[in-house]
Design an enzyme around this catalytic site. Sequence first.
Site, PDB file in Angstrom:
ATOM      1  N   HIS A 190      -2.092  -0.206  -5.329  1.00 34.87           N
ATOM      2  CA  HIS A 190      -3.034  -0.970  -6.179  1.00 34.87           C
ATOM      3  C   HIS A 190      -2.183  -1.673  -7.259  1.00 34.87           C
ATOM      4  O   HIS A 190      -1.256  -2.404  -6.925  1.00 34.87           O
ATOM      5  CB  HIS A 190      -4.056   0.036  -6.732  1.00 34.87           C
ATOM      6  CG  HIS A 190      -5.268  -0.544  -7.398  1.00 34.87           C
ATOM      7  ND1 HIS A 190      -5.609  -1.870  -7.350  1.00 34.87           N
ATOM      8  CD2 HIS A 190      -6.242   0.043  -8.155  1.00 34.87           C
ATOM      9  CE1 HIS A 190      -6.737  -2.068  -8.028  1.00 34.87           C
ATOM     10  NE2 HIS A 190      -7.135  -0.923  -8.536  1.00 34.87           N
ATOM     11  N   HIS A 244      -4.371  -7.411   1.453  1.00 37.76           N
ATOM     12  CA  HIS A 244      -5.472  -7.094   0.540  1.00 37.76           C
ATOM     13  C   HIS A 244      -6.672  -6.649   1.354  1.00 37.76           C
ATOM     14  O   HIS A 244      -6.902  -7.175   2.449  1.00 37.76           O
ATOM     15  CB  HIS A 244      -5.839  -8.331  -0.297  1.00 37.76           C
ATOM     16  CG  HIS A 244      -6.604  -7.980  -1.519  1.00 37.76           C
ATOM     17  ND1 HIS A 244      -7.965  -7.825  -1.512  1.00 37.76           N
ATOM     18  CD2 HIS A 244      -6.187  -7.716  -2.774  1.00 37.76           C
ATOM     19  CE1 HIS A 244      -8.357  -7.488  -2.727  1.00 37.76           C
ATOM     20  NE2 HIS A 244      -7.303  -7.405  -3.519  1.00 37.76           N
ATOM     21  N   ASP A 282       0.081  -9.295  -7.073  1.00 31.50           N
ATOM     22  CA  ASP A 282       1.260  -8.562  -7.530  1.00 31.50           C
ATOM     23  C   ASP A 282       2.572  -9.155  -7.021  1.00 31.50           C
ATOM     24  O   ASP A 282       3.641  -8.749  -7.464  1.00 31.50           O
ATOM     25  CB  ASP A 282       1.167  -7.088  -7.082  1.00 31.50           C
ATOM     26  CG  ASP A 282       0.075  -6.363  -7.836  1.00 31.50           C
ATOM     27  OD1 ASP A 282      -0.007  -6.561  -9.052  1.00 31.50           O
ATOM     28  OD2 ASP A 282      -0.684  -5.616  -7.208  1.00 31.50           O
TER      29      ASP A 282
HETATM   30  N1  ACO Z   1       3.118  -4.788   4.777  1.00 34.56           N
HETATM   31  C1  ACO Z   1       3.117  -4.549   6.116  1.00 34.56           C
HETATM   32  N2  ACO Z   1       2.012  -4.331   6.838  1.00 34.56           N
HETATM   33  C2  ACO Z   1       0.843  -4.339   6.193  1.00 34.56           C
HETATM   34  C3  ACO Z   1       0.761  -4.580   4.814  1.00 34.56           C
HETATM   35  C4  ACO Z   1       1.954  -4.810   4.105  1.00 34.56           C
HETATM   36  N3  ACO Z   1       1.936  -5.050   2.781  1.00 34.56           N
HETATM   37  N4  ACO Z   1      -0.536  -4.514   4.418  1.00 34.56           N
HETATM   38  C5  ACO Z   1      -1.247  -4.244   5.528  1.00 34.56           C
HETATM   39  N5  ACO Z   1      -0.419  -4.142   6.598  1.00 34.56           N
HETATM   40  C6  ACO Z   1      -0.812  -3.913   8.001  1.00 34.56           C
HETATM   41  C7  ACO Z   1      -1.223  -2.470   8.207  1.00 34.56           C
HETATM   42  O1  ACO Z   1      -0.125  -1.679   8.613  1.00 34.56           O
HETATM   43  C8  ACO Z   1      -2.256  -2.630   9.302  1.00 34.56           C
HETATM   44  O2  ACO Z   1      -1.596  -2.826  10.521  1.00 34.56           O
HETATM   45  P1  ACO Z   1      -2.246  -2.290  11.913  1.00 34.56           P
HETATM   46  O3  ACO Z   1      -3.492  -3.075  12.105  1.00 34.56           O
HETATM   47  O4  ACO Z   1      -1.190  -2.515  12.938  1.00 34.56           O
HETATM   48  O5  ACO Z   1      -2.510  -0.819  11.671  1.00 34.56           O
HETATM   49  C9  ACO Z   1      -2.951  -3.949   8.954  1.00 34.56           C
HETATM   50  O6  ACO Z   1      -1.967  -4.704   8.226  1.00 34.56           O
HETATM   51  C10 ACO Z   1      -4.200  -3.785   8.121  1.00 34.56           C
HETATM   52  O7  ACO Z   1      -3.845  -3.110   6.932  1.00 34.56           O
HETATM   53  P2  ACO Z   1      -4.677  -1.943   6.262  1.00 34.56           P
HETATM   54  O8  ACO Z   1      -3.721  -0.936   5.738  1.00 34.56           O
HETATM   55  O9  ACO Z   1      -5.760  -1.484   7.208  1.00 34.56           O
HETATM   56  O10 ACO Z   1      -5.379  -2.733   5.084  1.00 34.56           O
HETATM   57  P3  ACO Z   1      -6.083  -2.081   3.847  1.00 34.56           P
HETATM   58  O11 ACO Z   1      -7.197  -2.991   3.514  1.00 34.56           O
HETATM   59  O12 ACO Z   1      -6.434  -0.656   4.082  1.00 34.56           O
HETATM   60  O13 ACO Z   1      -4.943  -2.092   2.735  1.00 34.56           O
HETATM   61  C11 ACO Z   1      -3.538  -2.814   0.987  1.00 34.56           C
HETATM   62  C12 ACO Z   1      -4.847  -3.078   1.751  1.00 34.56           C
HETATM   63  C13 ACO Z   1      -3.538  -1.376   0.451  1.00 34.56           C
HETATM   64  C14 ACO Z   1      -3.485  -3.771  -0.202  1.00 34.56           C
HETATM   65  C15 ACO Z   1      -2.346  -3.045   1.936  1.00 34.56           C
HETATM   66  O14 ACO Z   1      -2.349  -4.381   2.377  1.00 34.56           O
HETATM   67  C16 ACO Z   1      -1.012  -2.717   1.278  1.00 34.56           C
HETATM   68  O15 ACO Z   1      -0.610  -1.567   1.292  1.00 34.56           O
HETATM   69  N6  ACO Z   1      -0.308  -3.733   0.701  1.00 34.56           N
HETATM   70  C17 ACO Z   1       0.939  -3.472  -0.012  1.00 34.56           C
HETATM   71  C18 ACO Z   1       0.667  -2.933  -1.413  1.00 34.56           C
HETATM   72  C19 ACO Z   1       0.116  -3.988  -2.326  1.00 34.56           C
HETATM   73  O16 ACO Z   1       0.634  -5.091  -2.434  1.00 34.56           O
HETATM   74  N7  ACO Z   1      -0.946  -3.620  -3.065  1.00 34.56           N
HETATM   75  C20 ACO Z   1      -1.571  -4.502  -4.064  1.00 34.56           C
HETATM   76  C21 ACO Z   1      -2.914  -4.954  -3.593  1.00 34.56           C
HETATM   77  S1  ACO Z   1      -3.638  -6.066  -4.756  1.00 34.56           S
HETATM   78  C22 ACO Z   1      -4.146  -5.033  -6.008  1.00 34.56           C
HETATM   79  O17 ACO Z   1      -4.515  -3.921  -5.815  1.00 34.56           O
HETATM   80  C23 ACO Z   1      -4.114  -5.539  -7.321  1.00 34.56           C
END
Ligand code: ACO
Length: 425
Positions: free
Chosen positions: A265, A304, A360
Amino acid sequence: MSEVLTITDSRTNKEYKLDIQDGNIRAKDLRQIKVNEDEFGMMSYDPSFENTASCKSSVTYIDGDQGILRYRGYPIEQLAESSSQLEVSKLLIDGELPSNDELSKWVNDIKEHNSVPNEINDIIGAFPKSAHAMGALTSLEAALSTFYPESKNITDEDENYRSICRLIAQVPILAANFYRHTQGLPIVEPDNSMDYAENFLNMMFKGDDNKMHPDLVSAMDTLLILHADHEQNCSASVMRNVGSSEPDPFSAVSAATAALYGPLHGGANEAVLQMLTEIGSVKNIPNFIEQVKKKEVKLMGFGHRVYKAYDPRAKYLKEAADKVFSVTGTNPLLDIALELEAIALSEDYFKGRNLYPNVDFYSGLIYESMGIPKDMFTVLFTIGRTPGWLAQWKELLADKDQKIARPRQVYTGYDSRDYVGVNNR
Ligand code: ACO
């Protein structure tokens, strides 16, 4: 004409008609679906609340497919361009842009609470200088509640208004005083002749004119606006969940801050800088991308839950960054970030999953260029987001549909079994 969803239960062949309101059904209406009358009834299983609306809200609108973000109907780009953090706070909390008089009163009411109890500074002095700023901030916000016990009276609107003003005024003071402590520097008292962002930077960096450049002050205010609310994200949901058991708002804000701390987050802004530093050079990007595709690491600052397009805040920040860099000089990590983004956006892994930069991805680069230490990045996010949490909290308190938040579970454990003494296991 009322709309209904008709469901046929294949187990019983019974048909159910569920009212549709605002395009959705009420989860509780599923409970009438059961095989036997003595059953609890059907629930929807939704780990991580990917498809559950926990409230009705008129604060913030997001269209994740088109990359649209509006506070109370106003596009984020217009607010970032023309408004100020305190005006935006008033808008979020009360629903309308304030008149001149209303805005002056609001700003003055916040300034009236522009100090923290002396004992808070004693608590700050007890933290290890190496402590992470978010750990300290979470504790200090909770500690504030002990100085304002009257804030527990959340049915008193005047008291709630005072708590809201205190939190908006004092979270930056907690942050700046903790930072000064870690640097072994004396505290800088708040200066009520200054605007909100300027006062914060002054409490952090008084005497360091480079860090107080008017363009940097203005950029800081814009950053706060961009972070001010984002509907039912993890920390806002925590604010509402904790708020639903009716503690004082200081405790609820502390809990929301803890939720924001995590790297998935708000903590991602710090994690992005860490990642860029570890990548170290543009030539190492292809190797890093391969690691991401193998799921060995995440590309921090990408992806996201709601946006399946470019996060409008990231888009705005990327453009606004130039203004900051023209004062501070370019951040050497910017080249890595730009190349990383370009490569990622051309790769099927990211395209197929609709992964774009989020807020971010660029904010940390800007903060670092402004001379903010890494472990203060999420603290800045907290200062920006506090008004949004408070707007969500105020809306929660006024919502007659809301009760204490209490999800159900699908129990998958043992049936009843008899206890066995330790010597017989
Ligand atoms: N890098 C690589 N792969 C990713 C990323 C990433 N940053 N984000 C998502 N994915 C992939 C997942 O592995 C998943 O792959 P799959 O379908 O093969 O299993 C797919 O994309 C979908 O991702 P989920 O994890 O299901 O998406 P979710 O909505 O649960 O997570 C989150 C969202 C937590 C923001 C995620 O994208 C992440 O971890 N990003 C990196 C951390 C980040 O930047 N957080 C800030 C978010 S903005 C904020 O909170 C202010």
